[in-house]
Write an enzyme that holds these catalytic residues in place. Structure first.
Site, PDB file in Angstrom:
ATOM      1  N   CYS A 149      36.607  20.561  41.431  1.00 28.73           N
ATOM      2  CA  CYS A 149      36.106  21.037  40.144  1.00 28.73           C
ATOM      3  C   CYS A 149      37.119  21.936  39.435  1.00 28.73           C
ATOM      4  O   CYS A 149      36.798  22.560  38.435  1.00 28.73           O
ATOM      5  CB  CYS A 149      34.765  21.729  40.305  1.00 28.73           C
ATOM      6  SG  CYS A 149      34.844  23.105  41.458  1.00 28.73           S
ATOM      7  N   ASP A 176      41.775  28.432  41.531  1.00 30.86           N
ATOM      8  CA  ASP A 176      42.036  29.566  42.402  1.00 30.86           C
ATOM      9  C   ASP A 176      42.947  29.185  43.568  1.00 30.86           C
ATOM     10  O   ASP A 176      43.814  29.964  43.948  1.00 30.86           O
ATOM     11  CB  ASP A 176      40.714  30.126  42.941  1.00 30.86           C
ATOM     12  CG  ASP A 176      40.056  31.037  41.916  1.00 30.86           C
ATOM     13  OD1 ASP A 176      40.767  31.886  41.351  1.00 30.86           O
ATOM     14  OD2 ASP A 176      38.863  30.892  41.673  1.00 30.86           O
ATOM     15  N   ARG A 194      46.583  33.481  37.893  1.00 27.16           N
ATOM     16  CA  ARG A 194      46.290  32.370  36.974  1.00 27.16           C
ATOM     17  C   ARG A 194      46.192  32.792  35.517  1.00 27.16           C
ATOM     18  O   ARG A 194      46.180  31.949  34.628  1.00 27.16           O
ATOM     19  CB  ARG A 194      45.018  31.619  37.412  1.00 27.16           C
ATOM     20  CG  ARG A 194      43.759  32.435  37.329  1.00 27.16           C
ATOM     21  CD  ARG A 194      42.611  31.772  38.071  1.00 27.16           C
ATOM     22  NE  ARG A 194      41.730  31.000  37.218  1.00 27.16           N
ATOM     23  CZ  ARG A 194      40.536  30.540  37.613  1.00 27.16           C
ATOM     24  NH1 ARG A 194      40.104  30.760  38.836  1.00 27.16           N
ATOM     25  NH2 ARG A 194      39.784  29.864  36.802  1.00 27.16           N
ATOM     26  N   GLU A 200      38.725  27.114  47.852  1.00 29.37           N
ATOM     27  CA  GLU A 200      39.639  27.653  46.843  1.00 29.37           C
ATOM     28  C   GLU A 200      40.456  28.831  47.372  1.00 29.37           C
ATOM     29  O   GLU A 200      41.232  29.427  46.652  1.00 29.37           O
ATOM     30  CB  GLU A 200      38.878  28.037  45.569  1.00 29.37           C
ATOM     31  CG  GLU A 200      37.658  28.899  45.760  1.00 29.37           C
ATOM     32  CD  GLU A 200      36.908  29.184  44.456  1.00 29.37           C
ATOM     33  OE1 GLU A 200      37.413  28.890  43.364  1.00 29.37           O
ATOM     34  OE2 GLU A 200      35.792  29.725  44.552  1.00 29.37           O
ATOM     35  N   ARG A 211      28.932  27.004  36.093  1.00 28.80           N
ATOM     36  CA  ARG A 211      29.444  28.367  36.335  1.00 28.80           C
ATOM     37  C   ARG A 211      28.368  29.381  35.932  1.00 28.80           C
ATOM     38  O   ARG A 211      28.397  29.943  34.839  1.00 28.80           O
ATOM     39  CB  ARG A 211      30.704  28.621  35.506  1.00 28.80           C
ATOM     40  CG  ARG A 211      31.921  27.849  35.957  1.00 28.80           C
ATOM     41  CD  ARG A 211      33.161  28.294  35.186  1.00 28.80           C
ATOM     42  NE  ARG A 211      34.384  27.848  35.799  1.00 28.80           N
ATOM     43  CZ  ARG A 211      35.061  26.731  35.473  1.00 28.80           C
ATOM     44  NH1 ARG A 211      34.602  25.965  34.508  1.00 28.80           N
ATOM     45  NH2 ARG A 211      36.168  26.411  36.098  1.00 28.80           N
ATOM     46  N   HIS A 232      39.686  31.745  32.524  1.00 28.56           N
ATOM     47  CA  HIS A 232      38.350  31.323  32.089  1.00 28.56           C
ATOM     48  C   HIS A 232      38.230  31.286  30.574  1.00 28.56           C
ATOM     49  O   HIS A 232      37.367  30.610  30.024  1.00 28.56           O
ATOM     50  CB  HIS A 232      37.284  32.195  32.748  1.00 28.56           C
ATOM     51  CG  HIS A 232      37.092  31.824  34.185  1.00 28.56           C
ATOM     52  ND1 HIS A 232      37.675  32.506  35.211  1.00 28.56           N
ATOM     53  CD2 HIS A 232      36.448  30.774  34.742  1.00 28.56           C
ATOM     54  CE1 HIS A 232      37.370  31.916  36.353  1.00 28.56           C
ATOM     55  NE2 HIS A 232      36.631  30.861  36.096  1.00 28.56           N
TER      56      HIS A 232
HETATM   57  C1  PEP Z   1      38.432  26.926  40.567  1.00 33.48           C
HETATM   58  O1  PEP Z   1      38.797  28.008  41.003  1.00 33.48           O
HETATM   59  O2  PEP Z   1      39.129  25.893  40.596  1.00 33.48           O
HETATM   60  C2  PEP Z   1      37.095  26.790  39.960  1.00 33.48           C
HETATM   61  C3  PEP Z   1      36.649  25.618  39.584  1.00 33.48           C
HETATM   62  O3  PEP Z   1      36.366  27.910  39.741  1.00 33.48           O
HETATM   63  P1  PEP Z   1      36.698  28.945  38.568  1.00 33.48           P
HETATM   64  O4  PEP Z   1      37.686  28.295  37.637  1.00 33.48           O
HETATM   65  O5  PEP Z   1      35.424  29.277  37.898  1.00 33.48           O
HETATM   66  O6  PEP Z   1      37.296  30.099  39.317  1.00 33.48           O
HETATM   67 MG    MG Z   2      37.414  29.560  41.365  1.00 38.85          MG
END
Ligand code: PEP
Ligand code: MG
Length: 583
Positions: free
Chosen positions: A507, A460, A470, A436, A301, A194
């Protein structure tokens, strides 16, 4: 003559920047050293007293927790810390230093404690030598209280710098919007952490996962950061500076030119249309969303509303945030993702316990269902805001039908409550599930009954399906969106969604990578949602090819056996199909 050093890391946010480095780790931070007048001495003494009291409170708090969790004898280990804080002779020595040397208290405090540390470490007595670690810990805690939080410091920078840190949390990165950060580089981190995502939103070039950058750069070094290619150059020579200056201008020019696509539809040469939306973390990103030509917000988010503060956002505050975004984007849709706290986004206010595997722990919808008090506040705010625009809602980290049903029940209940109170809410609100977690991907036919859409969260999904953290740079080479397992999962989710007559978006960051957009287009993805800066280039790809061509690319890719082969094939195909691709 400077000797240029090149470091290779993971590209986190595109763009090129050059500037002086600021080492951003509290332990190593260059302490401010400024002269003070005689009149300022009492104020500095007061600052010292306050910092000592605050540190004492903090240590007592830790002792209480330790005693509860592990027993009294563990708590007593910190008695040595308290003794240092209560040491009158140390206090007097610092006050004396303030009066005679007339420097700010951080500098005097640090010098005095360092003198003691040196003496203790040379001592023959083993007990005294062992105390050095305690004293040093106290030194850092007091300095932290004197200097303020790291987070605040990033917002308060007075000159433009390249931040160099071992790690930065997403909430620290979010603070950069208020500061003067030209770029940042870190030892730790992955492409879809993030922190990296936040850097893209802020349009700050960033390279993460450099492993030893904090040992290679000192405050004041001249540094070039190439966030597009994941390169960092320390002490560049004049020809290198010139080359990167050209590269920086080229990047700006390309970005500027791509903005011409802003108002054109995201459709292929043979008129197959898709939706391009943007991901945001905070409402103040809306102007960038509009400037990059998004047709809505595919992922808000909302957990970022909870970070960097000591209290919780109220229903009213959330209502304001959601309705302001909905109004500004109207008539385009805005998908509110319910809070995804946990993983790499923590809240001090909620005192979430540290976990061994936070990404697989008490996170996202699991957290919301366990704290219906907070969840209901968020749902009330979303439903109230739904009358101001085209809002949709989705839940993160759904792993099976039961969670989805439970979340929908609470949503229904909150809606009835508002109607009973006479509060207007939109007649209908589309609800989606993020796909996810592999269990959700494999059972999405079962989930489809209870939702209006799917949004694939590949950030995810990849980490869970490939068992690759990640945010861990050591195994970043295994984090492959092109892995055949991921392609099969994505294909299946899209096909199952369409068979169930619901639309399917994505997304995760995968939706914003040009070679992958070509593939996703061919797989029939309906909506691509990504950081605003990535949107123009994705649109360029979509507008340059025929849908039938993208479908044939899928057929060929599905015969390949490794992620590397898929990646190479897609890169080559894209180069041929879109020769002028701006990268
Ligand atoms: C994802 O996991 O791809 C997602 C868009 O949510 P985040 O990156 O906030 O976990
Ligand atoms: Mg996610």
């Amino acid at each position: 003559m400077p000797s240029t050093t090149r470091l290779k890391g993971i590209p986190a946010a595109p763009g090129v920047a050059m500037g002086k480095a600021l080492f951003f780790d509290m332990e190593e931070l260059t302490l401010p050293r400024r002269s003070i007048t005689e009149e300022q001495v009492p104020a500095e003494v007061l600052r010292l007293e306050e910092a000592l009291i605050k540190t004492r409170h903090q240590i007592r708090g830790i002792q209480k927790k330790l005693s509860k969790d592990l027993g009294q004898e563990h708590a007593e280990i910190l008695n040595a810390h308290l003794l240092v804080l209560e040491d009158q002779s140390l206090r007097e020595e610092i006050i004396n230093g303030l009066k005679t040397q007339r420097l700010n208290v951080e500098a005097i405090f640090n010098d005095v404690v360092h003198r003691h540390l040196r003496a203790f470490s040379r001592a023959g007595d083993e007990y005294l030598r062992e105390r050095t670690a305690d004293i040093d810990d106290v030194r850092k805690r007091v300095l932290r209280n004197l200097l303020g939080k790291r987070t605040d410091m990033l917002a308060q920078l007075e000159e433009s710098v390249v931040v160099v840190a071992r790690d930065l949390s997403p909430s620290e990165t979010a603070q950069m919007r208020k500061g003067h950060v030209l770029a940042f580089v870190t030892d730790i981190g992955g492409r879809t952490s993030h922190t990296a995502i936040m850097a893209k939103s802020l349009e700050i070039p960033a390279v993460v996962g450099l492993e030893s950058v904090t040992r290679r750069i000192r405050t004041g070094d001249l540094v070039i950061v190439d966030g597009t290619h994941g390169e960092v150059i320390v002490d560049p020579d004049p020809p290198t500076i010139q080359r990167y200056e050209l590269e920086r201008r080229r990047y700006h020019e390309i970005t500027r030119q791509l903005l011409h696509l802003k108002d054109l539809p995201a459709e292929t040469l043979d008129h197959h249309r898709v939706v391009l939306s943007a991901n945001i973390e905070l409402p103040d990103e809306v102007p960038s969303v509009i400037a990059h030509g998004a047709e809505g917000i595919g992922l808000f988010r909302t957990e970022f509303l909870y970070l960097n503060r000591s209290d919780l956002p109220t229903e009213e505050e959330q209502y304001e945030a959601y309705s302001s975004v909905a109004t500004r984007l109207h008539p385009h849709p805005v998908i509110i993702r319910t809070m995804d706290l946990g993983g790499d986004k923590f809240l001090s206010r909620l005192e979430v316990a540290s976990e061994m595997n936070p990404f697989m722990g008490w996170r996202a919808i699991r957290f919301s269902l366990a704290r219906p008090d907070l969840f209901r506040i968020q749902l009330r705010a979303v439903l109230r805001a739904s009358v101001h625009g085209n809002l949709k809602l989705m839940y993160p980290m759904i792993s099976g039908v039961e969670e989805l049903r439970r979340a929908n029940e609470i949503l229904h209940d909150v809606r009835q409550e508002l109607l009973r109170e006479g509060v207007p809410v939109a007649e209908s609100l589309e609800v989606g599930a993020m796909i996810e977690v592999p269990s959700a991907a494999l059972t999405c036919d079962l989930l489809a009954h209870d939702v209006d859409f799917f949004s694939i969260g590949t950030n995810d999904l990849i980490q869970y399906a490939l068992a690759v953290d990640r945010v861990n740079e050591k195994i970043a080479y295994l984090y492959e969106p092109t892995h055949p397992a991921i392609l099969r999962l994505v294909k299946q989710i899209i096909e199952v969604g369409h068979a169930a007559k619901i639309w399917v978006g994505m997304c995760g960051e995968m939706a914003g990578e040009p070679p992958l957009s070509l593939l996703l287009l061919g797989l029939g993805l309906d909506e691509f949602s990504t950081s605003p800066v990535q949107l123009p280039i994705v649109k360029q790809v979509i507008r340059s090819v025929e849908y039938s061509f993208a479908r044939s690319v899928v057929d060929q890719v599905l015969t390949l056996r490794t992620g590397k082969e898929v990646e190479a094939f897609l890169q080559a195909t894209l180069k041929q199909a879109v020769p002028g691709l701006a990268e």
